[in-house]
Design an enzyme around this catalytic site. Structure first.
Site, mmCIF file in Angstrom:
data_model
loop_
_atom_site.group_PDB
_atom_site.id
_atom_site.type_symbol
_atom_site.label_atom_id
_atom_site.label_comp_id
_atom_site.label_asym_id
_atom_site.label_seq_id
_atom_site.Cartn_x
_atom_site.Cartn_y
_atom_site.Cartn_z
ATOM 1 N N SER A 205 0.829 -1.193 0.000
ATOM 2 C CA SER A 205 0.000 0.000 0.000
ATOM 3 C C SER A 205 0.876 1.260 0.000
ATOM 4 O O SER A 205 1.655 1.464 -0.926
ATOM 5 C CB SER A 205 -0.969 -0.054 1.187
ATOM 6 N N ASP A 311 -8.775 -5.300 -6.226
ATOM 7 C CA ASP A 311 -8.390 -4.259 -5.269
ATOM 8 C C ASP A 311 -9.209 -2.991 -5.512
ATOM 9 O O ASP A 311 -9.039 -2.323 -6.531
ATOM 10 C CB ASP A 311 -6.895 -3.956 -5.399
ATOM 11 N N HIS A 342 -7.124 -5.885 -1.674
ATOM 12 C CA HIS A 342 -5.963 -5.182 -1.133
ATOM 13 C C HIS A 342 -5.285 -6.081 -0.091
ATOM 14 O O HIS A 342 -5.356 -5.834 1.118
ATOM 15 C CB HIS A 342 -6.442 -3.870 -0.511
#
Length: 406
Positions: A205, A311, A342
């Site tokens: 991320s 995602d 994610h």
């Protein structure tokens, strides 16, 4: 945001590992100790060093920026875990580095693990599995608090100059080109004489995004990056065809991760973030600064890109355009595309992931000739739990198409 769970360390496991390490240390000269940039060996690095006796220390690297306007250059906190045996033998080791804004505010992994320290402020526990897996194999693990977070000076600017420069400064210091000190203010100068100058960056991320941004500076010594669900253009994180994907902008994200000190001194940076990212979707200079795709030609590092095709946080456009830009510039690369969202591959394909990551770092940071660079370019999850190994990605003959309304 979620991240991989930590490999558990039970007391029994620790005792067994300690016994194995002691036996191997007595019988062998560790291959990892002979690691040198550009070297070539077969096999793989082995857990021949003691994790319990690893050196754990903190330094503060000078970013040469004054993001908070206090009249002195910002220093970012760098927590290090490295094997003690190579240091005693005069050997240098490569570095696996994760630069993150989340080490104190939110934590990493599904268990939201944070860095912990003893009464003297020395690091005791690191999130995720990188330290307890790779330190025994001859790597140093370096966790960096981005500017404005945890124990670092400066201000968070969400993928901008401060974020990227604060992480790049650490890569430079590891390569002998930067300055660091034993304390946040004052302190004694300290060098990274234990580092062989080869650094790999990893993270999920925001952490992955920093790896992309630092690679796009072309910094010397960054040999590889492993961005998991990373952003390649912050505009494409916040907008799709000009339409906002979130109710807030980067100023709100900065407020989430700012340390208490940064919240007091970074009002000007917050104002700049809010004004530079209008919810109208207009492209501004703020987005240009945070578009790493345009600098893909500067990337020297190999790239092992990982993304989930479902995602809805960091959408796949960020992976696709980064991959294509790297391809245009001939960057050595590999990709994993899963049917997840994610999510870190440690949580959905753990055995294959740890082995592949191990071989990837062994090759690019220790010089092992293990064939990882000649293996399939892409691992694609075609249906839940069913993976294909594709020699090229996209496959030859693939063409772009646009769905038209009936």
């Amino acid at each position: 945001m979620t991240n991989p769970a930590r490999i558990p360390r039970t007391p029994f496991t620790a005792l067994v590992l300690a016994a194995v390490v002691a036996l191997l240390s007595a019988l062998t000269v560790p291959a990892a100790a002979q690691a040198a940039p550009g070297g070539s060996r077969s096999g793989e690095s082995r857990p021949v060093y003691s994790y319990d006796r690893a050196i754990r220390e903190s330094v503060w690297v000078d970013t040469r920026l004054d993001g908070d306007g206090d009249g002195r250059t910002d220093r970012v906190a760098v927590d290090i875990a490295r094997p003690s045996e190579p240091a005693r033998q005069g050997h240098r080791v490569p570095v696996i580095m994760d630069a993150s804004p989340y080490y104190s505010c939110c934590g990493r992994g599904n268990e939201s693990q944070k860095k912990t320290y003893d009464a003297q402020g020395r690091p005791v526990r690191f999130p995720l599995f990188y330290d307890n897996y790779f330190v025994p194999r001859g790597y140093a693990t370096v966790l960096v608090d981005l500017a404005g977070t945890n124990r670092s000076d400066g201000c968070v600017d969400v993928g901008g100059r401060s974020d990227i420069r604060s992480a790049k400064a650490v890569v430079d210091w590891l390569g002998g080109r930067g300055r660091a000190y034993t304390a946040r203010t004052g302190g004694k100068p300290v060098t990274a004489g234990w580092s062989n100058g080869s650094t790999g960056m990893i993270g999920k991320s925001w952490d992955a995004t920093i790896a992309n941004g630092v690679a796009a500076t072309g910094v010397k010594g960054l040999k590889t990056i492993v961005p998991i669900a990373g952003i390649s253009s912050w505009y494409d994180y916040y907008f799709a065809k000009g339409a906002p994907l979130y109710d807030s902008g980067p100023d709100s994200l900065a407020q989430l991760v700012d340390s208490p000190d940064a919240q007091k001194r970074c009002a000007a940076v917050q104002k700049k973030l809010a004004e530079g990212a209008p919810r109208s979707g207009d492209w501004t200079g703020l987005w240009t600064e945070r578009d790493y795709v345009r600098d893909a030609g500067k990337v020297r590092a190999s790239v092992f890109l990982v993304h989930g095709m479902q995602d809805l946080n960091v959408r796949t456009r960020n992976a696709g355009q980064w991959w294509d830009a790297l391809a245009r510039h001939g960057v050595e690369r590999k990709v994993w595309l899963s049917q997840t969202g994610h999510v870190d591959p440690f949580d959905y394909r753990r055995g294959a992931w740890v082995k592949t990551l191990h071989h990837w770092f062994d090759h690019y940071l220790m010089g092992y000739d293990n064939g990882i660079e000649r293996a399939a370019m892409a691992d694609i999850e075609r249906s839940p739990g069913t993976w294909s190994a594709d020699p090229q990605w996209p496959a030859p003959g693939t063409s772009a198409t646009t769905l038209r309304p009936r």
